[in-house]
Design an enzyme around this catalytic site. Structure first.
Site, PDB file in Angstrom:
ATOM      1  N   PRO A  87       0.583  -1.263  -0.188  1.00 50.26           N
ATOM      2  CA  PRO A  87       0.070  -0.291   0.317  1.00 50.26           C
ATOM      3  C   PRO A  87       0.757   1.547  -0.420  1.00 50.26           C
ATOM      4  CG  PRO A  87      -0.611  -1.451   1.494  1.00 50.26           C
ATOM      5  CD  PRO A  87       0.405  -2.041   0.649  1.00 50.26           C
TER       6      PRO A  87
ATOM      7  N   GLU B 173       5.457  -3.259 -13.370  1.00 54.94           N
ATOM      8  CA  GLU B 173       6.759  -3.965 -13.193  1.00 54.94           C
ATOM      9  C   GLU B 173       7.566  -2.576 -13.819  1.00 54.94           C
ATOM     10  OE1 GLU B 173       7.755  -7.472 -15.275  1.00 54.94           O
ATOM     11  OE2 GLU B 173       6.272  -8.506 -14.938  1.00 54.94           O
TER      12      GLU B 173
END
Length: 377
Positions: A128, A361
């Site tokens: 988070p 990514e």
């Protein structure tokens, strides 16, 4: 039929061309699958990809090296046929990338299962409060008798909730920031691991927010050495970033194919392809596709030739290919007119599929930083 002339480029060997032809034939027979139940679809795809032998390429066997050109060709081809099939294949590779590159013989038993399609893999990296900034990882791994106890939360985890095994990055505290991280192999049935929430996104994939509440792992779960987690994660991404570009390239090729069919249709006033403006758009789409392919397979070739790192090449490939694919797909939607935004149309599906690739990514802005730093150091 998509353009395959790029397979004659000097980046490829005959084995790559043979693989591409065989996979194309397999895709025509097996894809797309029914996406109504996404979890079930992914499980079906993993089994099918394993049975077809394609997942053997998702990881390296003992003493082998990952072939990035092969990974990229497979992702490009699968993505062109079915974005969820690409996802299923890619996560078997990315999820077990750390084990493939750094794992022990014992840990590699899991790798052999994922390569056979008998287990599903996940990579627990994002948190988070730590997305692009991996060094901000807050999940903690504390030494306990005989092993480690992990506590923390991970979010936007691909295959979260359906994976059988995860590689997880956690803070072991050898040093501040990136130097204090380590990587662990964690079975999905480990006591203390739970699914906080399943995450629905615009192009449905299995994603979840996971919590580790005192998950105890044996000493043998540690991948490589303590303090090597950041290096492991970046090495894995170095290998797989060009393949993200390859998936985007597959989406873009499919978009161009769909656009060519659309503009070639007969109409009372003649096909859209007769208009010079439309021809100009098609030319731009083809140009972006070839430029992306050159960057992707340049990066893959450099790595396959034995380069220790390809951070700059991989960043360029991932950045350009994903951004260009977004533009190609957007134009395909435009050329379809109102039908381009109709639910269920191939270009509408591609429009939703491509957006996440510019984030995961390493978001596009992160890739720009990687490229800039390579110029300044």
């Amino acid at each position: 039929m998509s353009d395959t002339s790029f397979l004659d480029w000097p980046f490829f060997e005959s084995r790559h061309r043979e693989l591409a032809a065989a996979l194309e034939e397999w895709c025509v027979t097996h894809l797309p699958v029914d996406h109504v139940d996404v979890d079930a679809a992914c499980r079906t795809l993993v089994v099918a990809l394993g049975a077809g032998g394609w997942l053997t390429h998702s990881g390296a066997g003992e003493g082998e090296r990952l072939d990035i050109r092969t990974l990229s060709l497979i992702r490009e081809t699968l993505a062109r046929h079915d974005g969820l099939a690409d996802f299923a294949f890619a996560m078997q590779g990315l999820g077990m990338g750390a084990v493939s590159l750094f794992g022990t013989t014992e840990q590699r038993e899991w790798l052999e299962r994922t390569r056979a399609g008998k287990a599903i893999a996940g990579f627990m990296l994002t948190e988070p409060g730590a997305g692009s900034d991996v060094a901000a990882t807050a999940t903690v791994a504390e030494r306990v008798s005989g092993g480690w106890r992990l506590s923390g939360e991970k979010t936007y985890i691909s295959n979260g909730g359906i994976a059988d095994v995860y590689v997880v990055l956690a803070r072991t505290g050898e040093a501040p920031g990136a130097k204090g991280l380590s990587a662990f192999l964690m079975p999905a049935d480990a006591p203390g691991l739970s699914v906080v929430d399943r995450i629905d996104v615009m192009a449905p994939h299995p994603l979840a927010h996971l919590r580790m509440d005192g998950v105890v792992l044996p000493e043998t779960a540690l991948i490589d050495k303590t303090g090597e987690g950041f290096k492991i994660a970046m090495t894995v991404l170095d290998h797989f970033r060009p393949t993200v570009g390859a998936a985007a390239l597959g989406f873009a090729r499919r978009a161009l194919d769909e656009a060519l069919v659309r503009v070639g249709r007969a109409r009372p006033s003649g096909p859209l392809a007769d208009y010079q403006m439309v021809q100009g758009h098609l030319a731009d789409m083809a140009l972006k596709i070839d430029a992306a392919a050159l960057l992707i397979y340049r990066a893959a070739w450099v790595k396959d030739q034995g380069a220790a790192r390809i951070s700059r090449e991989a960043a360029m490939a991932k950045l350009y290919a994903t951004e260009a694919a977004q533009e190609v797909i957007d134009m395909a939607v435009q050329l379809h007119g109102g039908d381009g935004v109709r639910t269920g149309m191939p270009v509408e599906n591609l429009y939703r599929e491509i957006r996440a690739l510019r984030i995961y990514e390493g978001a596009s802005d992160v890739q720009r930083l990687v490229i800039a730093r390579s110029l300044l150091t």
